[in-house]
Scaffold this motif. Structure first.
Motif, PDB file in Angstrom:
ATOM      1  N   PHE A  52      47.353  31.334  39.069  1.00  0.00           N
ATOM      2  CA  PHE A  52      46.204  32.004  39.699  1.00  0.00           C
ATOM      3  C   PHE A  52      44.846  31.426  39.324  1.00  0.00           C
ATOM      4  O   PHE A  52      43.847  31.721  39.972  1.00  0.00           O
ATOM      5  N   GLY A  53      44.785  30.667  38.243  1.00  0.00           N
ATOM      6  CA  GLY A  53      43.497  30.231  37.721  1.00  0.00           C
ATOM      7  C   GLY A  53      43.002  31.238  36.695  1.00  0.00           C
ATOM      8  O   GLY A  53      43.669  32.234  36.403  1.00  0.00           O
ATOM      9  N   ALA A  54      41.823  30.976  36.148  1.00  0.00           N
ATOM     10  CA  ALA A  54      41.248  31.881  35.139  1.00  0.00           C
ATOM     11  C   ALA A  54      40.656  33.112  35.827  1.00  0.00           C
ATOM     12  O   ALA A  54      40.048  33.005  36.893  1.00  0.00           O
ATOM     13  N   VAL A  55      40.849  34.266  35.209  1.00  0.00           N
ATOM     14  CA  VAL A  55      40.274  35.509  35.745  1.00  0.00           C
ATOM     15  C   VAL A  55      38.762  35.399  35.692  1.00  0.00           C
ATOM     16  O   VAL A  55      38.194  35.038  34.653  1.00  0.00           O
ATOM     17  N   PRO A  56      38.065  35.694  36.807  1.00  0.00           N
ATOM     18  CA  PRO A  56      36.599  35.675  36.775  1.00  0.00           C
ATOM     19  C   PRO A  56      36.059  36.589  35.667  1.00  0.00           C
ATOM     20  O   PRO A  56      36.612  37.666  35.417  1.00  0.00           O
ATOM     21  N   ASN A  57      34.991  36.160  35.023  1.00  0.00           N
ATOM     22  CA  ASN A  57      34.451  36.867  33.864  1.00  0.00           C
ATOM     23  C   ASN A  57      34.086  38.324  34.174  1.00  0.00           C
ATOM     24  O   ASN A  57      34.351  39.218  33.372  1.00  0.00           O
ATOM     25  N   ASP A  58      33.467  38.572  35.337  1.00  0.00           N
ATOM     26  CA  ASP A  58      33.067  39.946  35.691  1.00  0.00           C
ATOM     27  C   ASP A  58      34.265  40.875  35.798  1.00  0.00           C
ATOM     28  O   ASP A  58      34.149  42.074  35.508  1.00  0.00           O
ATOM     29  N   ILE A  59      35.408  40.336  36.231  1.00  0.00           N
ATOM     30  CA  ILE A  59      36.620  41.153  36.334  1.00  0.00           C
ATOM     31  C   ILE A  59      37.226  41.338  34.944  1.00  0.00           C
ATOM     32  O   ILE A  59      37.629  42.439  34.573  1.00  0.00           O
ATOM     33  N   PHE A  60      37.245  40.259  34.172  1.00  0.00           N
ATOM     34  CA  PHE A  60      37.829  40.349  32.831  1.00  0.00           C
ATOM     35  C   PHE A  60      37.087  41.361  31.962  1.00  0.00           C
ATOM     36  O   PHE A  60      37.685  42.136  31.228  1.00  0.00           O
ATOM     37  N   THR A  61      35.762  41.366  32.056  1.00  0.00           N
ATOM     38  CA  THR A  61      34.963  42.279  31.219  1.00  0.00           C
ATOM     39  C   THR A  61      34.890  43.695  31.792  1.00  0.00           C
ATOM     40  O   THR A  61      34.388  44.602  31.140  1.00  0.00           O
ATOM     41  N   GLY A  62      35.370  43.873  33.006  1.00  0.00           N
ATOM     42  CA  GLY A  62      35.359  45.203  33.612  1.00  0.00           C
ATOM     43  C   GLY A  62      34.099  45.512  34.392  1.00  0.00           C
ATOM     44  O   GLY A  62      33.926  46.623  34.904  1.00  0.00           O
ATOM     45  N   LYS A  63      33.205  44.539  34.504  1.00  0.00           N
ATOM     46  CA  LYS A  63      31.985  44.757  35.298  1.00  0.00           C
ATOM     47  C   LYS A  63      32.355  44.993  36.758  1.00  0.00           C
ATOM     48  O   LYS A  63      31.748  45.810  37.449  1.00  0.00           O
ATOM     49  N   LEU A  64      33.354  44.264  37.231  1.00  0.00           N
ATOM     50  CA  LEU A  64      33.924  44.482  38.564  1.00  0.00           C
ATOM     51  C   LEU A  64      35.306  45.074  38.381  1.00  0.00           C
ATOM     52  O   LEU A  64      36.098  44.567  37.587  1.00  0.00           O
ATOM     53  N   SER A  65      35.580  46.144  39.089  1.00  0.00           N
ATOM     54  CA  SER A  65      36.906  46.761  38.978  1.00  0.00           C
ATOM     55  C   SER A  65      37.428  47.123  40.372  1.00  0.00           C
ATOM     56  O   SER A  65      36.657  47.206  41.326  1.00  0.00           O
ATOM     57  N   PRO A  66      38.745  47.356  40.489  1.00  0.00           N
ATOM     58  CA  PRO A  66      39.308  47.715  41.795  1.00  0.00           C
ATOM     59  C   PRO A  66      38.736  49.044  42.286  1.00  0.00           C
ATOM     60  O   PRO A  66      38.255  49.866  41.498  1.00  0.00           O
ATOM     61  N   ARG A  67      38.824  49.253  43.592  1.00  0.00           N
ATOM     62  CA  ARG A  67      38.370  50.527  44.180  1.00  0.00           C
ATOM     63  C   ARG A  67      39.108  51.706  43.572  1.00  0.00           C
ATOM     64  O   ARG A  67      38.554  52.795  43.399  1.00  0.00           O
ATOM     65  N   HIS A  68      40.387  51.504  43.282  1.00  0.00           N
ATOM     66  CA  HIS A  68      41.211  52.569  42.712  1.00  0.00           C
ATOM     67  C   HIS A  68      41.851  52.057  41.430  1.00  0.00           C
ATOM     68  O   HIS A  68      42.363  50.958  41.396  1.00  0.00           O
ATOM     69  N   SER A  69      41.788  52.871  40.393  1.00  0.00           N
ATOM     70  CA  SER A  69      42.376  52.471  39.119  1.00  0.00           C
ATOM     71  C   SER A  69      42.795  53.702  38.343  1.00  0.00           C
ATOM     72  O   SER A  69      42.175  54.760  38.450  1.00  0.00           O
ATOM     73  N   LEU A  70      43.847  53.543  37.557  1.00  0.00           N
ATOM     74  CA  LEU A  70      44.273  54.621  36.667  1.00  0.00           C
ATOM     75  C   LEU A  70      43.596  54.476  35.309  1.00  0.00           C
ATOM     76  O   LEU A  70      43.874  55.231  34.415  1.00  0.00           O
TER      77      LEU A  70
END
Length: 197
Positions: A179-197
Motif C-alpha cells: 500500500f505504501g506508507a500511511v499518510p502522516n495525517d492519517i497515522f497521527t489521527g488528524k484525518l479519520s474515517p467518517r465512521h469509527s469505533l
C-alpha cells in the motif's frame, strides 16, 4: 471454482468494509486509510451519479413542460429487501446501489424518449460502473491483505522505534510494500474515517 474471487458486489464490499471498520477499532492505521479512501471514492461516485441524473431528469422535465408527459422506467414488480448491517458502511454500499439504480432508470428513460442515444447511455453507465467496481475492488484488496492471519494484529504501536518484535516489523514491511506508507495525517489521527469505533 472456489479459488476465484468472482465479480465484486456491494454485499461483499459491505462485508469487507465491516472488517476494516473492526480493524480500525483495533488502532490499525492501514484500516483507517482504506476506510478514508472508500469515503472519498463514494463521495466522488455520488457526485458523478447526481450530475448525470440531474442533467437528464431536467431534459425529461423540459419535455413534460412542452406537453409530453411520462414517468421513469421501473420494474413491474419491484423487489423489497430487508437490510440489516452491523456497520454504517453496509448502508453506504446500499445507498450507492440505490442511487446507481435510479440513475440507470433515468438514462434508460431518456433513451426510450429519444433524448439520448444508446451509445451515450452506454458510455455514461460504463464510467459509473467502472468507478463503482474500482471502489469495490480496492476495498476487497485492503480487506484480504489486512485480515490475513499474519497481518491482522497490526496497530500503530508496531511503528514505534522501541518495537523490536520480528513479526511486527514484517507486518509493517508487507503493508508498506503493498500500500505504501500511511499518510502522516492519517497515522497521527488528524484525518479519520467518517465512521469509527
Amino acid at each position: 471454482n472456489s479459488s476465484r474471487f468472482g465479480v465484486p458486489g456491494a454485499r461483499r464490499a459491505a462485508t469487507a468494509l465491516r472488517q476494516l471498520f473492526l480493524l480500525s477499532a483495533m488502532d490499525n492505521p492501514y484500516a483507517d486509510w482504506m476506510l478514508i479512501q472508500t469515503d472519498e471514492k463514494v463521495a466522488a461516485i455520488k457526485l458523478m451519479i447526481e450530475k448525470s441524473s440531474t442533467k437528464h431528469l431536467k431534459q425529461l422535465e423540459d419535455m413534460k413542460s412542452k406537453g409530453l408527459s411520462y414517468g421513469l422506467l421501473e420494474a413491474k414488480t419491484p423487489q423489497a429487501v430487508s437490510l440489516g448491517y452491523h456497520s454504517p458502511y453496509g448502508y453506504m454500499m446500499s445507498t450507492v446501489v440505490v442511487l446507481f439504480d435510479h440513475c440507470v432508470r433515468v438514462l434508460k428513460s431518456a433513451e426510450r424518449r429519444d433524448l439520448l442515444t444508446k451509445k451515450e447511455v452506454h458510455e455514461s453507465l460504463y464510467k459509473l460502473k467502472h468507478a463503482i467496481r474500482s471502489m469495490f475492488e480496492t476495498t476487497l484488496k485492503g480487506q484480504r491483505v489486512l485480515m490475513n492471519e499474519n497481518m491482522r494484529g497490526m496497530k500503530r504501536s508496531d511503528f514505534l522505534p522501541q518495537s523490536v518484535d520480528v513479526a511486527q516489523k514484517k507486518r509493517i514491511d508487507v503493508a508498506r510494500d503493498i500500500f505504501g506508507a500511511v499518510p502522516n495525517d492519517i497515522f497521527t489521527g488528524k484525518l479519520s474515517p467518517r465512521h469509527s469505533l
